[in-house]
Design a protein around this motif. Structure first.
Motif, short mmCIF file in Angstrom:
data_model
loop_
_atom_site.label_atom_id
_atom_site.label_comp_id
_atom_site.label_asym_id
_atom_site.label_seq_id
_atom_site.Cartn_x
_atom_site.Cartn_y
_atom_site.Cartn_z
N GLY A 197 46.72 9.79 -3.22
CA GLY A 197 45.91 10.74 -2.48
C GLY A 197 45.04 11.23 -3.38
N ARG A 207 52.51 7.88 -3.51
CA ARG A 207 51.69 8.56 -2.39
C ARG A 207 50.73 9.77 -3.04
NH1 ARG A 207 56.14 7.40 0.69
NH2 ARG A 207 57.34 9.14 0.25
N TYR A 208 51.33 10.43 -3.79
CA TYR A 208 50.47 11.20 -4.58
C TYR A 208 49.29 10.83 -5.40
CZ TYR A 208 54.02 14.81 -2.83
OH TYR A 208 54.84 15.72 -2.19
#
Length: 394
Positions: free
Chosen positions: A223, A219-220
């Motif tokens: 992002g 997810r990071y």
């Protein structure tokens, strides 16, 4: 001959599933459009003068080829996501005809006019995104709603491409935005299928080296990548943009390393997915360096790490695997399919080699175009029959 005709016609399956017409159309167009582009560059042909060689080439490989592969994949995947029946028959024929009409309209812009060609071309992605939205909402598939939203943005950026070209002659923002959308789709969808297919194959080999499941790190990484792409679209020549892109390269490289790709070398059908995804971090790095130091790495060349590399290699990997799987063939790569992979990788390597051999750029361009064309012609010859016809029942 006559008695066999009904049997042969009954096996015609081109419009029975979305991957069939769009994968065959995409591969055929990828080869044909490359030949047209080389002829345009060398002055042997003249067409789409309002677009020019660079803009036509960019549009037809991003929105022509790229959109067709996305359509083929999503029309095949969405029924699995939603549990609904696939789009087939006349609706699928109508959608494919819209895509084909766009290719013809852009090619003959000088005859039909710029506004008419742009309008016809825009209809396909608008219609396709509406279908995807309808299917995902009807199937209450909230997880993949973001894919439908990205597709709507894709359709709008296609319109923006024509508008920017009309107003400013160079659709540079639209090209960066389109490339970013395709990169995001590969990170999202590739981030599912690469570790999933790798896990399945390694499990059958009783290997202990299984891919790391999706977690907070992914997810990071996603992002950071989306943020850096946003900066690149708006501020392509800023130091901060270059730094963000290089950081994304590290994050995406680490993400890829967690998927156990090194343990798939014995099966090219799986390994090629990792090779295709490897051009994502390579592209972030190349474009990042070109942002900071354009004299060393020309931005137009760096961009091909994503367009020819990530998009070209990953889409061929997906098309070969999906075609084999959905047509009842073994999920393994015969030597002829491996040759397709080697040819498209060679095309990308030759194109990127102009960074270190700028004096040989013209020759490398021609060789890269030849390898690309050979790869997609081979796909059409080898996989075209699988896409056109259902297998005979034994």
């Amino acid at each position: 001959m006559v008695t066999n005709m009904p049997t042969a016609l009954s096996r015609f399956a081109l419009f029975s599933y979305g991957f069939r017409p769009f994968f065959l159309g995409a591969a055929t167009w990828a080869a044909f459009a490359m030949v047209l582009w080389v002829a345009l560059l060398t002055g042997h042909l003249s067409f789409a003068s309002r677009y020019g060689a660079v803009a036509w080439h960019a549009h037809e490989f991003l929105f022509g080829y790229g959109a067709a592969v996305v359509a083929g994949f999503l029309l095949t995947a969405i029924p699995n996501w939603t549990g609904r029946l696939p789009i087939r028959g006349m609706p699928l024929l109508a959608l494919f005809t819209l895509w084909l009409a766009g290719r013809i309209a852009i090619l003959f812009t000088d005859i039909v006019g710029f506004v008419a060609a742009a309008t016809v071309d825009s209809l396909f992605l608008l219609g396709f995104s509406a279908i995807v939205f309808r299917e995902i909402l009807a199937g209450r598939d909230r997880r993949n709603l973001k894919v439908a939203l990205i597709l709507v943005v894709f359709a709008l950026v296609n319109i923006a491409f024509h508008i920017e070209l009309y107003l400013f002659s160079q659709p540079l923002h639209a090209i960066r935005a389109t490339t970013s959308i395709l990169v995001i789709l590969i990170m999202l969808i590739g981030g599912r299928i690469v570790p999933s297919f790798t896990r399945n194959w390694l499990a059958k080999q009783q290997s202990r080296h299984l891919p790391t499941p999706f977690n907070a790190f992914d997810r990071y990484a996603l992002g950071i990548a989306v943020l850096s792409l946003g900066l690149w679209i708006a501020f392509p020549d800023r130091l901060l943009t270059g730094a963000a892109l290089i950081l994304s390269a590290l994050a995406q490289g680490a993400r890829l390393a967690r998927w156990s790709g090194l343990h798939t070398c014995r099966e090219p059908l799986v390994l090629i997915l990792h090779v295709g995804y490897a051009f994502i971090p390579l592209g972030f790095f190349a474009v990042g360096i070109s942002t900071i130091w354009p004299q060393a790495v020309p931005p137009a060349v760096a961009l091909h790490a994503w367009t020819a590399g990530a998009v070209g290699v990953m889409t061929l990997a997906v098309m070969t695997r999906a075609t084999r799987g959905h047509s009842g063939r073994p999920l393994t790569s015969p030597p002829t399919t491996t040759l397709i992979y080697l040819l498209v990788i060679l095309s990308v390597v030759l194109r990127l080699a102009t960074i270190v051999l700028p004096d040989r750029a013209a020759t490398l361009h021609e060789l890269a175009a030849a390898a690309w064309t050979a790869a997609f012609c081979a796909f059409v010859v080898l996989y075209g029959p699988m896409l056109l016809w259902a297998r005979k029942k034994t």
